[in-house]
Design a protein around this motif. Structure first.
Motif, PDB file in Angstrom:
ATOM      1  N   ASP A 162       0.827  -1.206   0.000  1.00  0.00           N
ATOM      2  CA  ASP A 162       0.000   0.000   0.000  1.00  0.00           C
ATOM      3  C   ASP A 162       0.861   1.255   0.000  1.00  0.00           C
ATOM      4  O   ASP A 162       2.000   1.241   0.447  1.00  0.00           O
ATOM      5  CB  ASP A 162      -0.873   0.031   1.256  1.00  0.00           C
ATOM      6  CG  ASP A 162      -1.686  -1.233   1.403  1.00  0.00           C
ATOM      7  OD1 ASP A 162      -2.050  -1.811   0.361  1.00  0.00           O
ATOM      8  OD2 ASP A 162      -1.931  -1.642   2.554  1.00  0.00           O
ATOM      9  N   THR A 164      -4.291   2.412  -3.538  1.00  0.00           N
ATOM     10  CA  THR A 164      -3.826   1.469  -2.510  1.00  0.00           C
ATOM     11  C   THR A 164      -3.718   2.142  -1.136  1.00  0.00           C
ATOM     12  O   THR A 164      -3.350   1.491  -0.165  1.00  0.00           O
ATOM     13  CB  THR A 164      -2.455   0.869  -2.864  1.00  0.00           C
ATOM     14  OG1 THR A 164      -1.474   1.929  -2.852  1.00  0.00           O
ATOM     15  CG2 THR A 164      -2.447   0.204  -4.229  1.00  0.00           C
ATOM     16  N   ASN A 196      -4.706   3.441   2.437  1.00  0.00           N
ATOM     17  CA  ASN A 196      -5.763   3.142   3.399  1.00  0.00           C
ATOM     18  C   ASN A 196      -6.435   4.450   3.819  1.00  0.00           C
ATOM     19  O   ASN A 196      -6.071   5.539   3.355  1.00  0.00           O
ATOM     20  CB  ASN A 196      -5.217   2.350   4.595  1.00  0.00           C
ATOM     21  CG  ASN A 196      -4.205   3.159   5.406  1.00  0.00           C
ATOM     22  OD1 ASN A 196      -4.120   4.386   5.280  1.00  0.00           O
ATOM     23  ND2 ASN A 196      -3.444   2.473   6.222  1.00  0.00           N
TER      24      ASN A 196
END
Ligand SMILES: [Zn+2]
Length: 318
Positions: free
Chosen positions: A85, A117, A119
């Motif tokens: 991520d 990607t 969060n």
């Protein structure tokens, strides 16, 4: 100038944005991997940093630096190696730098790759940044699917969608870049990548297109010679490789289509079948192959669709 191919709508939208004289502070470029998002970002950067009259001119120093990726006012960030991520720490790092004035251009461009990607924490940190952007900064977010971005981010960006070209457009692009390569390899790569130029380029670096070309030739011989077991033997190697199979089917289809057009023109076909095939039979074979390619895209089991295709073609040849 950074070349953009087959994305007329996106290019027109960019033209409108730059025509207004000021780029938005945040642009989101959306498209599957391989559709040219980075190239498009480069073109936006060129429009923003160009010092010529018609922007981008492609010849001023700034344009040239953007093109060979040496312009100091373009900062490129992606997911660090070994990570899955885009980390929140990296967004904070960008925030730490973004308020520093540009080096030589009128503005700074931050290209943020794989933004999808991030969060929630990372996206919220990014949101703060694009809510109060430094006046001289343009953020370009690259993402594969905008549904993975927070609504609050989407409401603050100008979104541009890139589309996957058709297989024909993809072949055209490959021909321009590799005029020395055999046409059937380019065709195989474009078909295997379903038009996605980035994937087609990656395929050209593998042996798959040449396997497809060799197998298509052997299959044509075996099918017209009625050798069903030889056909099945060749096709058995594709049981777990639908990508190369789609290349082979596309080339095989072209071979039958070529047989048909050669016979209408009264010319000798480029490669002779094992025995004479009537134009109507060649058309029928091309249709059956088309159908098999369609079934492949619909995830029909490969051994089944290959067996059906072989039987139908051999039956059509009587
Ligand atoms: Zn320029």
């Amino acid at each position: 100038m950074v070349q953009l191919e087959h994305n007329e709508r996106a290019v027109a939208l960019l033209g409108q944005l730059t025509g207004q004289g000021r780029l938005p502070h945040a642009i989101l470029i959306e498209g599957p991997a391989g559709t040219g998002k980075k190239t498009f970002a480069q073109r936006i950067a060129q429009s923003a940093l160009c010092t010529g009259k018609e922007k981008p001119c492609g010849i001023c120093e700034a344009c040239r630096k953007v093109e060979n990726q040496s312009h100091p006012d373009i900062c490129f960030y992606t997911v660090p190696e070994g990570k899955k991520d885009f980390p929140v720490e990296q967004v904070r790092e960008i925030r730490g730098q973004a308020y520093v004035a540009p080096n030589e251009g009128a503005c700074k461009i931050y290209v943020i790759d794989k933004a999808h990607t991030m969060n929630q924490a990372a996206q919220n940190a990014l949101l703060k940044l694009i809510e109060e952007p430094p006046p001289f900064v343009c953020f370009i977010l690259l993402c594969e699917n905008r549904s993975q971005m927070l609504e609050t981010i989407l409401s603050r960006v100008t979104a541009i969608s890139l589309e996957t070209p058709t297989v024909e457009q993809c072949i055209e692009t490959l021909q321009k870049r590799f005029p020395e390569k055999e046409q059937n390899l380019l065709q195989a790569a474009a078909a295997g990548a379903a038009g996605n130029i980035g994937r087609a380029l990656a395929l050209l670096d593998t042996a798959k297109p040449s396997k497809a070309a060799a197998d298509a030739k052997a299959l044509m011989q075996a099918l017209t010679g009625g050798q069903r077991y030889e056909c099945i033997r060749i096709l058995a190697s594709y049981e777990k490789d639908s990508e190369t199979l789609s290349q082979t089917l596309s080339l095989l289809r072209e071979r039958f289509a070529g047989l048909c057009t050669a016979s209408y023109r009264g010319a000798a076909p480029a490669d002779l079948p094992a025995r004479q095939i009537l134009p109507a039979q060649a058309v029928q074979a091309a249709k059956v192959i088309d159908e098999a390619a369609g079934n492949l895209a619909r995830n029909v089991r490969i051994p089944l669709l290959c067996a059906c295709m072989v039987e139908e073609i051999i039956a059509a040849f009587g």
